[in-house]
Design an enzyme around this catalytic site. Structure first.
Site, PDB file in Angstrom:
ATOM      1  N   GLU A  46      19.097   1.867  11.213  1.00 53.47           N
ATOM      2  CA  GLU A  46      20.388   2.539  11.080  1.00 53.47           C
ATOM      3  C   GLU A  46      21.464   1.534  10.648  1.00 53.47           C
ATOM      4  O   GLU A  46      21.579   0.448  11.235  1.00 53.47           O
ATOM      5  CB  GLU A  46      20.733   3.157  12.436  1.00 53.47           C
ATOM      6  CG  GLU A  46      22.054   3.861  12.526  1.00 53.47           C
ATOM      7  CD  GLU A  46      22.303   4.416  13.926  1.00 53.47           C
ATOM      8  OE1 GLU A  46      23.203   5.253  14.083  1.00 53.47           O
ATOM      9  OE2 GLU A  46      21.579   3.997  14.884  1.00 53.47           O
ATOM     10  N   LYS A 115      23.577  11.555   9.920  1.00 46.44           N
ATOM     11  CA  LYS A 115      23.260  11.642  11.345  1.00 46.44           C
ATOM     12  C   LYS A 115      23.842  12.931  11.913  1.00 46.44           C
ATOM     13  O   LYS A 115      25.021  13.242  11.698  1.00 46.44           O
ATOM     14  CB  LYS A 115      23.825  10.435  12.078  1.00 46.44           C
ATOM     15  CG  LYS A 115      23.364  10.268  13.524  1.00 46.44           C
ATOM     16  CD  LYS A 115      23.795   8.906  14.042  1.00 46.44           C
ATOM     17  CE  LYS A 115      23.286   8.628  15.451  1.00 46.44           C
ATOM     18  NZ  LYS A 115      23.645   7.271  15.908  1.00 46.44           N
ATOM     19  N   CYS A 170      18.612   7.721  15.047  1.00 43.93           N
ATOM     20  CA  CYS A 170      18.875   7.254  16.412  1.00 43.93           C
ATOM     21  C   CYS A 170      19.110   8.369  17.437  1.00 43.93           C
ATOM     22  O   CYS A 170      18.179   8.978  17.921  1.00 43.93           O
ATOM     23  CB  CYS A 170      20.027   6.260  16.408  1.00 43.93           C
ATOM     24  SG  CYS A 170      20.049   5.213  17.904  1.00 43.93           S
TER      25      CYS A 170
END
Length: 638
Positions: A46, A115, A170
């Site tokens: 990330e 994300k 994540c």
């Protein structure tokens, strides 16, 4: 990539915070290494182009423009290279800033995944900088090109069946409803997670649990890549904990605080087989995804993945002991229910002194203990005939004595001789009639004694014998409850050894040890100089090979060429390719040719993920042709 294997890489580069040019150079170096290893999916962490820990520098145009410029440089490096690459960076769109994964292949940016879940708790404050990603893809224009931008994008390989890749970032894995669930239900077989998960005490165990459970629940491969060295340690430390999992099994895992690349071989076709088998997978409405096609060169993956020679037996000693105890409990509680239902108080079984009948007797003794029945109600019948040796006969007698059961001897030589005379069978012609006539006589004796005692005949045959049809139809093939029906031969041995190690009875342990050392044999041919003349594995092949074939054919859906390939890897240095191929062909011939015996099996408990019951796992016609499987096997070269 042939046969469904694909090598993947989870790469943690050692970066510099807020230095996209340096980071791009390191990423490209790592790409070259991964290409050289044959990786076809390469995942970086990330925000690795800038560093995750840039803080308010994410609000600086200079950093954002530098990251975008370097992304284009990395994309150019992928030109002419054969892999799907994922790189994390911050990206502006329509006045908002997003934490995204750019998906690159052959010089192009195929898609951008923002994300979906932005953490703003504890040490995380991403909400200060980043907007939540949109689900439905929109256009992102870059250099005159239109790139899909959204969480619901899947990347589908056009020339490899089943390879469809989805992406999470994540926190997406840690939430109650991860995007990966929707991706898998829409067809993704591999999920990549670009992460920057920092280290705290015990967090690595929880992280591993999440990855394992996601891959198991979604029946997918999971590639998890995390930030490591180079990130700011002002308040946090990042360990570069990378994981590669498949259907609940961690195939590879990096040591924390090491960095570099982690490689693993995913089996996409095995995942497809599991999904086909699980009829509930994908039920219900799925969310719409945009499919982006790509192509990879089809070539044989250099496998680093290992395959256990005994897939039914855990390799770790402690886990094996726990598994043995669990299986013995399943067997004995299954038999216990049959006794409670029928009201029977006696058990009858043929005790040969071999492995299978020994295990059946041990299970029956445990069952009687559970029921608080007197073990003397177990009638162990030894039935010596033309092939019986002193060693097995003595062991049968000692076993009965050690377990305090009733031993009954019925010498069947005279009865079989009369029967052979009745049907015109020459005693000197040692053919299948000679052998099966003895087996059927033994079963008749057991059934009649069970009638006399008001008991149940306990079957002794194991799952490996059922797979190969190595049982006499209406002979040892038949019983009133087959306690070993779900236990393969390789596992039978471990169960008996476990009992020997834990029974706390020296005499019994010694007898069980000698049973374990005795060659597997039906003892239907006369011994030579008092020694067993008929060794089963000389006739049908090594059981460890057949159990291996059975597992990978039924549990994993492997075709013959793939079974052969992994068997050569697993048994390298033990069996040569020509031996493996010989018994593989024999396995398919027997497995298909003997289904009629399995179609009328007695009841018996399923104990593992592979079972042959016609009422349960294997609804197979008795007259199915083996031609497709044998044709493929015949084309293989030793």
């Amino acid at each position: 990539m042939e046969q469904g294997f694909i090598k993947v890489a989870a790469v943690t580069p050692k970066i510099k915070v807020a230095d996209p040019a340096y980071n791009a150079g390191i990423i490209c170096e790592n790409l070259e290494e991964a290409y050289g290893k044959g990786a076809k999916l390469i995942v970086f962490p990330e925000l690795c182009l800038t560093g995750y820990t840039c803080g308010d520098l994410f609000l600086q145009d200079t950093l954002l423009e530098g990251a975008l410029s370097q992304l284009l440089q990395i994309a150019d490096v992928t030109r002419g290279r054969d892999a799907l690459v994922m790189v994390g960076l911050p990206l502006q769109r329509d006045g908002n800033l997003y934490n995204v994964a750019a998906v690159l292949q052959d010089g192009e940016i195929l898609g951008i995944i923002p994300k979906a879940n932005i953490p703003s708790y504890a040490e995380f404050y991403e909400g200060r900088h980043f907007a939540q990603g949109n689900r439905e893809p929109v256009e992102y224009r870059l250099g005159g090109k239109r790139i899909p931008f959204g969480t619901h994008i899947l990347f589908q390989c056009e020339n490899m069946k089943g390879l469809t890749v989805g992406c999470e970032i994540c926190e997406d894995l840690w939430v109650a409803s991860p995007p990966g669930t929707a991706h898998a239900l829409a067809g993704a077989t591999v999920l990549a997670n670009l992460s920057a998960s920092n280290e705290t005490v015990g967090k690595d165990e929880y992280r591993e649990l999440l990855v394992k459970s996601a891959s198991a629940r979604l029946l997918c491969g999971y590639v998890y890549t995390s930030a490591g060295e180079g990130e700011s340690t002002q308040d946090l430390v990042f360990g570069g904990h990378n994981l590669i999992a498949e259907n609940g099994i961690v195939l590879a895992q990096s040591k924390r605080f090491t960095g570099g690349a982690l490689y693993g071989d995913l089996d996409v076709h095995r995942l497809l087989s599991h999904r086909r088998r699980m009829g509930t997978f994908g039920q219900g409405a799925g969310e719409v995804h945009t499919i982006v096609p790509f192509r990879l060169t089809m070539e044989q993956t250099r496998l680093e993945r290992t395959f256990e020679r005994m897939p039914f037996v855990p390799a770790e000693e402690e886990k094996c002991r726990l598994r043995c105890e669990e299986i013995l409990s399943i067997q004995s509680y299954g038999l216990k229910k049959r006794y409670e239902h029928t009201g029977a108080k006696k058990a009858v079984l043929g005790l040969s002194g071999g492995l299978d009948s020994t295990l059946a007797l041990l299970v029956t003794a445990r069952t009687f203990d559970l029921l608080e029945y007197d073990r003397r109600g177990i009638v162990a019948v030894t039935m010596p005939c033309f092939g019986t040796t002193g060693r097995t006969y003595d062991n049968a007698c000692k076993l009965a004595g050690s377990l305090h059961v009733t031993l009954e001897e019925v010498d069947i030589r005279e009865a079989v001789t009369v029967h052979f005379a009745d049907i015109g069978q020459d005693l000197d012609r040692h053919d299948v009639t000679y052998e099966n006539g003895q087996a059927r006589e033994r079963t008749q004796v057991l059934m009649d004694i069970a009638n006399r005692e008001g008991g149940l005949v306990i079957g002794t045959g194991d799952m490996s014998e059922l797979a190969l049809g190595w049982a006499t139809y209406n002979g040892d093939h038949m019983s009133m409850y087959g306690v070993n029906a779900g236990v393969p031969k390789t596992l039978v041995r471990h169960l008996v050894k476990y009992y020997a190690d834990t029974c706390e009875d020296r005499e019994l342990s010694l007898v069980l040890g000698d049973v374990l050392d005795t060659p597997v044999s039906p003892e239907l041919l006369p011994p030579v100089d008092g020694v067993i003349a008929q060794k089963t594995e000389d006739l049908v092949g090594p059981y460890e090979l057949h159990d291996f074939f059975l597992y990978y054919m039924l549990r994993c859906g492997f075709p013959p060429a793939k079974v052969y390939r992994v068997a050569k890897l697993a048994f390298a240095g033990i069996y040569g390719p020509e031996v493996i191929l010989k018994w593989l062909k024999n396995f398919y011939r027997r497995f298909f040719g003997q289904q009629f015996k399995r179609s009328c099996l007695p009841d018996g408990p399923k104990v593992g993920s592979v079972a042959l019951s016609p009422r349960g796992d294997l609804r197979m016609p008795s007259d199915a042709s083996a031609r497709l499987w044998l044709d493929e096997a015949e084309q293989l070269q030793a």
